[in-house]
Design a protein around this motif. Structure first.
Motif, PDB file in Angstrom:
ATOM      1  N   LYS A 313      12.969  15.312 -11.685  1.00  0.00           N
ATOM      2  CA  LYS A 313      13.263  15.003 -13.092  1.00  0.00           C
ATOM      3  C   LYS A 313      14.480  15.787 -13.574  1.00  0.00           C
ATOM      4  O   LYS A 313      14.724  16.903 -13.100  1.00  0.00           O
ATOM      5  CB  LYS A 313      12.042  15.343 -13.957  1.00  0.00           C
ATOM      6  CG  LYS A 313      10.842  14.441 -13.687  1.00  0.00           C
ATOM      7  CD  LYS A 313       9.719  14.705 -14.657  1.00  0.00           C
ATOM      8  CE  LYS A 313       8.883  15.886 -14.224  1.00  0.00           C
ATOM      9  NZ  LYS A 313       7.611  15.986 -14.954  1.00  0.00           N
ATOM     10  N   ASP A 315      16.588  17.983 -16.462  1.00  0.00           N
ATOM     11  CA  ASP A 315      16.159  19.000 -17.430  1.00  0.00           C
ATOM     12  C   ASP A 315      16.009  18.345 -18.799  1.00  0.00           C
ATOM     13  O   ASP A 315      16.887  17.618 -19.238  1.00  0.00           O
ATOM     14  CB  ASP A 315      17.210  20.117 -17.542  1.00  0.00           C
ATOM     15  CG  ASP A 315      17.284  20.936 -16.270  1.00  0.00           C
ATOM     16  OD1 ASP A 315      16.278  21.009 -15.560  1.00  0.00           O
ATOM     17  OD2 ASP A 315      18.365  21.489 -15.985  1.00  0.00           O
ATOM     18  N   THR A 317      16.026  19.330 -22.493  1.00  0.00           N
ATOM     19  CA  THR A 317      16.363  20.506 -23.297  1.00  0.00           C
ATOM     20  C   THR A 317      17.039  20.108 -24.602  1.00  0.00           C
ATOM     21  O   THR A 317      17.646  19.042 -24.697  1.00  0.00           O
ATOM     22  CB  THR A 317      17.303  21.449 -22.506  1.00  0.00           C
ATOM     23  OG1 THR A 317      17.590  22.604 -23.286  1.00  0.00           O
ATOM     24  CG2 THR A 317      18.614  20.755 -22.159  1.00  0.00           C
ATOM     25  N   ASP A 391      21.476  16.296 -16.480  1.00  0.00           N
ATOM     26  CA  ASP A 391      21.807  16.988 -15.236  1.00  0.00           C
ATOM     27  C   ASP A 391      23.141  17.688 -15.469  1.00  0.00           C
ATOM     28  O   ASP A 391      23.885  17.329 -16.392  1.00  0.00           O
ATOM     29  CB  ASP A 391      21.955  15.989 -14.081  1.00  0.00           C
ATOM     30  CG  ASP A 391      20.653  15.260 -13.769  1.00  0.00           C
ATOM     31  OD1 ASP A 391      19.736  15.906 -13.256  1.00  0.00           O
ATOM     32  OD2 ASP A 391      20.575  14.050 -14.044  1.00  0.00           O
TER      33      ASP A 391
END
Length: 419
Positions: A313, A315, A317, A391
């Protein structure tokens, strides 16, 4: 459809200092590959004669706007299309002026390859360093350094070798993996499409041969599965009343029917029921194909969600660090509120901090800056209102890039590469 077949389109950008011959080079590629109409050639011949030239000024093929021609400069990103039996091409022709850095970033953001022109008489100039840094920053996988106007230095191998050595010494500090050098005369046609009889000492390929054969299938990330949902398809017809498809472009990895997938942000897992391309079912799909997927379970999915693999997966954020090229005349300051667009997701955000600017000529950091001016490149911290599934840009250019938008005018004001 194989990965090779899907990558027959090569996007490349051209960059160089003013009057390095970019327009002539593109004109030569179009002319010698027979990609222009007879009436266009005639119009260029007529214009060349009116100007008193004893040659056909091929730069006129690319300078579309009359006002640009009158100034003798090209001031915007112009996209040109041509094809050979081997490959299709899209050229982003960007300006050479310092004040148009944002145009180069725009033109180069989707490029597989950058052509950097150097005038054989002048060698490396400030713009050479600037454009090479931007190519490195944007992670353009392939760079071709065309040393142009070799006819004006008597096709000297010594001049060519010195420029190659100077460029290699500079580019070793950058993140550019594949650099090729070609000595050319765009005006005379040497080593552009046809091999030069004037430079027998140069034994590598011509520019067009290199463009036709450079390997770009590995430029895409085929490891990390990323499918941002662009649109939910619900046809309102009796025969398709139960159909629910998710359309979008695959931005990484390879998806196959039957694969287990996870939907972000909900975290629900399911399996791919089918993949369709242009109304036909296919067994697998990969970046950068645009497809429609159906899933085995009914899950609440909307635009901006992302379909991924459970064990791989991105990140999620709300705190982003990015290198940003600022494109607006109004400077960017800390605490500025913006909209950010990441793949198909759009949300509100705020600039938390300007960490440093980059002097793109020396590559030095400029600390303690309170604002970013137009065409500046800087590292900033951003806080988004919703989680972004990202990413790092160096791993995936599609899921690692963001666009910054003015929430009042809805104008694109910046482009960013997530770190």
């Amino acid at each position: 459809m194989s990965i090779q077949e899907n990558n027959q389109l090569l996007r490349f950008t051209t960059a160089g200092s003013v009057d390095d011959g970019k327009s002539t080079l593109i004109g030569r590629l179009l002319y010698d590959s027979k990609s222009i109409f007879e009436d266009q050639i005639e119009a260029v011949k007529t214009s060349s004669e009116k100007k008193g030239f004893d040659y056909v000024d091929l730069s006129l093929l690319t300078d579309g706007l009359k006002s640009e021609r009158e100034q003798g400069i090209t001031i915007d990103v112009a996209y040109r299309y041509f094809a050979t039996p081997k490959r299709k091409f899209i050229i982003a022709d960007t300006p050479g002026h310092t004040q148009y850095t944002r145009n180069m970033v725009t033109g180069a953001s989707t490029a597989n390859l950058a052509i950097i022109l150097i005038d054989a008489r002048k060698g490396l100039l400030e713009q050479t360093y600037r454009h090479s840094f931007i190519a490195s920053l944007l992670k353009i996988p392939h760079v071709v350094v065309c040393i142009n106007k070799m006819d004006l230095v008597e096709y000297s191998e010594e001049v060519y070798n010195k420029i190659v050595a100077d460029y290699e010494a500079f580019s070793s500090k950058l993140d550019i993996k594949d650099v090729q050098f070609v000595p050319i005369s765009a005006l005379k046609g040497d080593n552009v499409v046809e091999r030069s009889k004037n430079m027998q000492w140069y034994e590598a390929s011509t520019l067009l041969y290199h463009l036709e054969h450079v390997h770009i299938a590995s430029d895409y990330n085929h490891v990390d599965c990323r499918f941002p949902v662009q649109m939910v398809i619900r046809p309102h017809t009796l025969e398709h009343q139960d159909f629910r498809g998710y359309a979008g472009r695959i931005e990484g990895g390879i998806f196959k029917s039957g694969d287990e997938v996870e939907v972000l942000p909900s975290g629900f897992t399911t399996k791919i029921k089918s993949i369709e391309l242009n109304g036909e079912k296919i067994e697998e799909a990969f970046s950068p194909m645009s497809v429609t997927m159906t899933l085995e379970d009914e899950i609440d999915i909307s635009r901006g969600d992302m379909i991924v693999r459970p064990n791989n997966k991105p990140d999620a954020t709300q705190d982003l660090e990015a290198m940003v090229c600022w494109m607006n005349q109004r400077p960017l300051q800390s605490r500025t509120k913006l909209l950010i667009k990441h793949t198909t997701k759009e949300c509100q955000a705020m600039v938390k901090d300007i960490q440093y600017k980059v002097d793109v000529n020396t590559l030095h950091r400029i600390e303690n800056e309170s604002e970013i001016q137009m065409n500046d490149i800087a590292r900033i911290s951003i806080r988004s209102a919703q989680p972004v599934f990202k990413d790092a840009y160096k791993r995936n250019r599609q899921t690692g890039s963001i666009i910054l938008i003015d929430p009042n005018t809805y104008e694109t004001v910046g482009a960013g590469m997530i770190i």
